[in-house]
Design an enzyme around this catalytic site. Structure first.
Site, PDB file in Angstrom:
ATOM      1  N   ASP A  71      34.835  39.977  44.808  1.00 33.73           N
ATOM      2  CA  ASP A  71      33.550  40.295  45.423  1.00 33.73           C
ATOM      3  C   ASP A  71      33.701  41.202  46.630  1.00 33.73           C
ATOM      4  O   ASP A  71      32.871  42.082  46.852  1.00 33.73           O
ATOM      5  CB  ASP A  71      32.826  39.006  45.822  1.00 33.73           C
ATOM      6  CG  ASP A  71      32.123  38.388  44.628  1.00 33.73           C
ATOM      7  OD1 ASP A  71      31.464  39.138  43.895  1.00 33.73           O
ATOM      8  OD2 ASP A  71      32.259  37.164  44.417  1.00 33.73           O
TER       9      ASP A  71
ATOM     10  N   CYS B 239      42.317  34.577  46.797  1.00 29.22           N
ATOM     11  CA  CYS B 239      42.160  34.005  45.460  1.00 29.22           C
ATOM     12  C   CYS B 239      41.493  34.982  44.503  1.00 29.22           C
ATOM     13  O   CYS B 239      41.201  34.636  43.363  1.00 29.22           O
ATOM     14  CB  CYS B 239      41.421  32.682  45.513  1.00 29.22           C
ATOM     15  SG  CYS B 239      39.813  32.810  46.297  1.00 29.22           S
TER      16      CYS B 239
ATOM     17  N   GLU C 127      34.449  37.152  51.286  1.00 34.54           N
ATOM     18  CA  GLU C 127      34.160  38.054  50.167  1.00 34.54           C
ATOM     19  C   GLU C 127      32.957  38.945  50.454  1.00 34.54           C
ATOM     20  O   GLU C 127      32.577  39.763  49.633  1.00 34.54           O
ATOM     21  CB  GLU C 127      33.979  37.268  48.867  1.00 34.54           C
ATOM     22  CG  GLU C 127      33.073  36.067  48.951  1.00 34.54           C
ATOM     23  CD  GLU C 127      33.070  35.217  47.686  1.00 34.54           C
ATOM     24  OE1 GLU C 127      33.551  35.666  46.638  1.00 34.54           O
ATOM     25  OE2 GLU C 127      32.570  34.078  47.760  1.00 34.54           O
TER      26      GLU C 127
ATOM     27  N   HIS D 224      46.038  25.455  16.064  1.00 33.16           N
ATOM     28  CA  HIS D 224      47.088  24.431  16.194  1.00 33.16           C
ATOM     29  C   HIS D 224      48.484  25.039  16.250  1.00 33.16           C
ATOM     30  O   HIS D 224      49.289  24.723  17.106  1.00 33.16           O
ATOM     31  CB  HIS D 224      47.078  23.517  14.964  1.00 33.16           C
ATOM     32  CG  HIS D 224      46.185  22.332  15.092  1.00 33.16           C
ATOM     33  ND1 HIS D 224      46.087  21.609  16.243  1.00 33.16           N
ATOM     34  CD2 HIS D 224      45.378  21.719  14.192  1.00 33.16           C
ATOM     35  CE1 HIS D 224      45.243  20.615  16.053  1.00 33.16           C
ATOM     36  NE2 HIS D 224      44.792  20.661  14.822  1.00 33.16           N
TER      37      HIS D 224
HETATM   38  C1  PEP Z   1      36.360  36.546  44.317  1.00 30.59           C
HETATM   39  O1  PEP Z   1      35.216  36.957  44.500  1.00 30.59           O
HETATM   40  O2  PEP Z   1      37.383  37.207  44.548  1.00 30.59           O
HETATM   41  C2  PEP Z   1      36.586  35.194  43.784  1.00 30.59           C
HETATM   42  C3  PEP Z   1      37.784  34.662  43.706  1.00 30.59           C
HETATM   43  O3  PEP Z   1      35.499  34.523  43.335  1.00 30.59           O
HETATM   44  P1  PEP Z   1      34.766  34.773  41.941  1.00 30.59           P
HETATM   45  O4  PEP Z   1      35.615  35.719  41.141  1.00 30.59           O
HETATM   46  O5  PEP Z   1      34.615  33.432  41.333  1.00 30.59           O
HETATM   47  O6  PEP Z   1      33.474  35.382  42.389  1.00 30.59           O
HETATM   48 MG    MG Z   2      33.544  35.619  44.533  1.00 31.34          MG
END
Ligand code: PEP
Ligand code: MG
Length: 578
Positions: A458, A505, A434, A192
């Site tokens: 990946d 991402c 990926e 908290h």
């Molecule tokens: C990635 O592979 O870069 C990705 C964003 O997916 P995850 O980390 O969920 O495999």
């Molecule tokens: Mg991935």
């Protein structure tokens, strides 16, 4: 001599001031016989009323000063104050045992606290703190004692508050004009005190341990809540040094905060998008507070994990529509289920695989288990009318997988429309890049999607043939290796050729050493953890896209990540060697 104590940096910042200790009230009531139990019950009822009034006041204050979400703690307290299982049991006991209210209150509350603390669920364990807080408030009312909180409200000079722990009601009453930091003996990043301190933006170190007991009232301390270090009785030189650090830190924070609603522009005016990676609805507010221009990756598999049964279409619909609504028209990339590999579901038995990361994972599994996939797609399609949805398929290796996924999506869309259920007229469909095969064939894939998002976590694992979970080969996780940079470049070029946008991402997108190179390579969108967004925006504002495009060009032709890094260092050190 300065004494250094280490704790957990729970809310960042630096403060220098004198200590005010908030001593634990170790009052323990003793059983005293009462003659007039009706009068004793009335005294207890009055104390409950006073405690309720005070709680209601705290609820209002919190809603005004912090947020209605934070005020929910006090709603929970009000429920305890009205709970017949708690209040009536005490009233009955006063009557049956003919003892004083203080003693019975202590006994009954302790039973509740013990039960709650014994629960497996951490949320229920947290409720024990709520019961203790309510008990203290009723107890103080019974004893006609001023709340600690009143002492807190009356502080009128710069103070570092030191305590064993703070209750939510203590935290709300802090006089923010003078409390410079909080240091507690117990607690974790999610306690908290830590959560409240972050929300009030007061530097805090928690979990310092018993050594804190030695720090007396009036002692000068430096709270370095960036590193989680408390310096007791610092030297003059340390004070001067930390004063400078504090100024720098605050300057930087001020500058960063100014960027929350700003677009992300490089020094030479090139605009990119900074988005957040999220794993739940709860992450959305953090994304917005940190200036996210969208959600670049919603990892939906978290909805499926940590539970005994599959989430229903309806449950998923509620989550997706809520996220879209909260993002108020900003783009939201929702990735379809990426399970398999290291992510398993207890209720979805999968055949044993020698190499799960190379096995029935993500889109491969979804195309194999269409029931699963269709229910998620229906939930997404139904949610599509609530905002700017973009659907993304993970782990696409070949175009046939993409076509099949799109076909199934179209079938579910047609079914929904035939059922009279609204679906957005248009929404984008994209894929994660990926798998190296997809990066190498990005030119043809680009013709069949609206966008790409590069999943470097990946992509690096598969390009380097190095299991991302295996520590002993972690040296091969090299985001800036020219082999990876060349794949990224290929994907960006392919997307540009077809007029598609391309984001990233994977973790690389938020890595400050990779950001200049990615900007140089022409990446459109960077999606990262919320806390990295503002620093990234500030960093990009200092970079020239045109210059970095030339630097990236050179880096692509280098032979190792070490060369790339050395070159990048030479640029920041301003000793560019041609
Ligand atoms: C990635 O592979 O870069 C990705 C964003 O997916 P995850 O980390 O969920 O495999
Ligand atoms: Mg991935």
């Amino acid at each position: 001599m300065t004494i250094q104590l280490k704790g957990i940096a729970a809310s960042p910042g630096i403060a220098i001031a004198t200590v005010l200790r908030l001593e634990k009230d170790d009052y323990v009531p003793v059983a005293t016989a009462v003659e007039d139990t009706t009068a004793e019950q009335a005294r207890f009822r009055l104390a409950v009323t006073l405690a309720s009034e005070e709680t209601e006041q705290l609820r209002k204050q919190t809603a005004e000063r912090m947020s209605t979400e934070k005020a929910e703690i006090f709603e929970a307290h009000l429920l305890v104050l009205e709970d017949p299982e708690f209040i009536d049991v005490i009233l009955e006991k006063i009557n049956d045992e003919r003892v004083n209210a203080e003693f019975v209150l202590q006994e009954v509350a302790q039973t509740f606290i013990d039960i709650l603390q014994g629960m497996d669920d951490t949320l229920l364990q947290q409720r024990a703190t709520d019961v203790a807080d309510v008990r203290n408030r009723i107890m103080n009312a019974l004893r006609g004692k001023k709340q600690t909180a009143d002492t807190l409200a009356n502080i009128n000079e710069d103070t570092i508050l030191v305590a064993s722990d703070l209750t939510p009601s203590d935290t709300v009453r802090l006089n923010l004009d003078y409390i410079r930091a909080i240091v507690t003996e117990v607690g974790s990043r999610t306690s908290h005190t830590a959560i409240m301190a972050r929300s009030l933006e007061i530097p805090a170190i928690v979990g310092v341990g018993l050594g804190l007991a030695e720090v007396k009232d009036g002692t000068t301390v430096i709270v370095d809540a960036i590193e989680g270090v408390l310096l007791v009785n610092p030297t003059e030189a340390e004070v001067v040094d930390y004063q400078a650090q504090k100024r720098n830190y605050e300057e930087r924070r001020k500058v960063l905060r100014l960027l929350v609603n700003e677009p992300t522009l490089s020094r030479d005016g090139k605009q990119v998008q900074l988005a957040a990676n999220i794993g739940s609805v709860a992450d959305v507010s953090k994304a917005l507070a940190n200036g996210a221009e969208g959600i670049g990756l919603f990892r939906t598999e978290f909805l499926y994990m940590g539970r005994a049964t599959m989430p229903t279409e309806e449950e998923q619909f509620r989550v997706y529509s809520h996220v879209l609504e909260q993002m108020q028209g900003k783009p939201v990339v929702i990735r379809t289920l990426d399970i398999g590999g290291d992510k398993k579901l207890p209720y979805l038995p999968l055949p044993f695989e020698e190499n799960p990361f190379l096995g029935l994972r993500a889109i491969r599994l979804c195309l194999d288990r269409e029931d699963l996939f269709r229910s998620q797609l229906r939930a997404l399609l139904r949610a599509s009318v609530y905002g700017q949805l973009k659907i993304m398929f993970p782990m696409i290796a070949i175009v046939e997988e993409l076509r099949k996924a799109k076909l199934i999506l179209q079938e579910e869309k047609d079914k929904l429309l035939a059922e009279g259920i609204a679906v957005a007229d248009a929404f984008e469909i994209g894929i994660m890049i990926e798998v190296p095969a997809a990066a190498l064939a990005a030119d043809s894939l680009a013709k069949e999607v609206d966008f790409f998002s590069i999943g470097t976590n990946d992509l690096i694992q598969y390009t380097m043939a190095a299991d991302r979970m295996n520590e002993s080969i972690s040296y091969l996780y090299q985001p800036t290796h020219p082999s990876i940079l060349r794949l990224v470049r290929m994907v960006i070029d392919a997307a540009n050729e077809e007029g598609r946008w391309v984001g990233m991402c994977g973790e690389m997108a938020g890595d400050e050493s990779a950001i200049p190179i990615l900007l140089g390579l022409g990446l459109h969108e960077f999606s990262m953890s919320a806390s990295s967004i503002l620093p990234a925006r500030a960093q990009i504002a200092d970079l020239s896209q045109a210059d970095w495009s030339l630097h990236a060009e050179k880096m692509l032709r280098m032979g190792s990540s070490r060369d790339v890094k050395a070159y990048a260092r030479s640029l920041t050190d301003n000793i560019v060697t041609e």
